[in-house]
Design an enzyme around this catalytic site. Structure first.
Site, short mmCIF file in Angstrom:
data_model
loop_
_atom_site.label_atom_id
_atom_site.label_comp_id
_atom_site.label_asym_id
_atom_site.label_seq_id
_atom_site.Cartn_x
_atom_site.Cartn_y
_atom_site.Cartn_z
N CYS A 117 0.73 -1.12 0.08
CA CYS A 117 0.08 -0.11 -0.08
C CYS A 117 1.00 1.07 -0.08
CB CYS A 117 -1.18 -0.10 1.33
SG CYS A 117 -2.04 1.31 1.22
N HIS A 161 -9.28 -3.98 -1.62
CA HIS A 161 -8.20 -3.16 -1.03
C HIS A 161 -8.42 -1.84 -0.84
CE1 HIS A 161 -3.86 -2.49 0.20
NE2 HIS A 161 -4.16 -1.00 -0.23
N GLU A 162 -8.82 -1.21 -2.20
CA GLU A 162 -8.84 0.07 -2.34
C GLU A 162 -10.41 0.56 -1.83
OE1 GLU A 162 -6.84 2.34 -3.28
OE2 GLU A 162 -5.63 0.78 -3.66
N HIS A 165 -10.08 1.42 2.10
CA HIS A 165 -9.50 2.65 2.34
C HIS A 165 -10.61 3.73 2.56
CE1 HIS A 165 -5.33 2.33 1.89
NE2 HIS A 165 -5.50 1.90 0.77
#
Ligand code: CO
Length: 191
Positions: A117, A161-162, A165
């Protein structure tokens, strides 16, 4: 706005843990500029010469909170296939706002090499199990319309994953501290 390895906030900054907000749609000029700059970052970051010149760390995705802006905007760009000269022949570019995962497979998958990341500089060895297949409901900033997008495998993992966020979640939050390499028996290993 300038995005580089100095302006991307790291995990010692509590802002990274805040939840992002939906943006008003269609996106205003300012939000579109941010989104476009984020996509330019990921695109240029995998070019070694540009990365060196502009102080970019290679990435396949970035979300707005990583530049300190708590808005649900993400840019993902993955070269799926390249020819023998290393030129991309199949590229997936996703520039999304207000995205939400609406369906996840029971089947799990994980990246053999673990995840990285832009906001994490320390090593966090371990396996991160995610859904093998997902459906995302997102506002596509490129075409200015709502879409339902299906993804699987590596692409699905990058998207998860994004979108983590947006909730202030980082990849290593998913690593089992007692057994970092542990995975389900039937989880698919992606190498
Ligand atoms: Co990240």
């Amino acid at each position: 706005m300038l995005i580089n390895n100095d302006t991307i906030i790291k995990d010692d900054n509590p802002l990274l843990r805040t939840k992002s907000n939906d943006i008003p749609l269609p996106a205003c000029k300012q939000d579109m500029e941010l989104a476009t700059t984020m996509m330019t970052y990921v695109k240029e970051s995998i070019d070694p010469k540009l990365a060196e010149e502009k102080n970019l760390r290679p990435a396949v995705g970035i979300s707005a909170i990583q530049v300190g802006i708590p808005k649900k905007i993400t840019a993902i760009r993955i070269v799926m296939e390249e020819d023998e000269n290393g030129d991309p022949t199949d590229v997936v570019e996703l520039l999304w706002a207000n995205a939400k995962i609406i369906k996840r497979s029971v089947q799990k998958a994980y990246l053999d090499m673990g995840e990285g990341c832009l906001s994490v500089t320390d090593e966090h060895p371990g396996h991160i199990q995610r859904a093998m297949r997902i459906t995302v409901h997102a506002y596509d900033l490129t075409t200015d319309q709502w879409i339902d997008y299906k993804a699987s495998g590596y692409l699905a993992i990058c998207i998860q994953h994004e979108l983590d966020h947006f909730n202030g979640v980082l990849f290593y939050d998913h690593i089992n501290p007692n057994d970092p390499m542990a995975v389900d028996e039937n989880a698919i290993c992606i190498s």
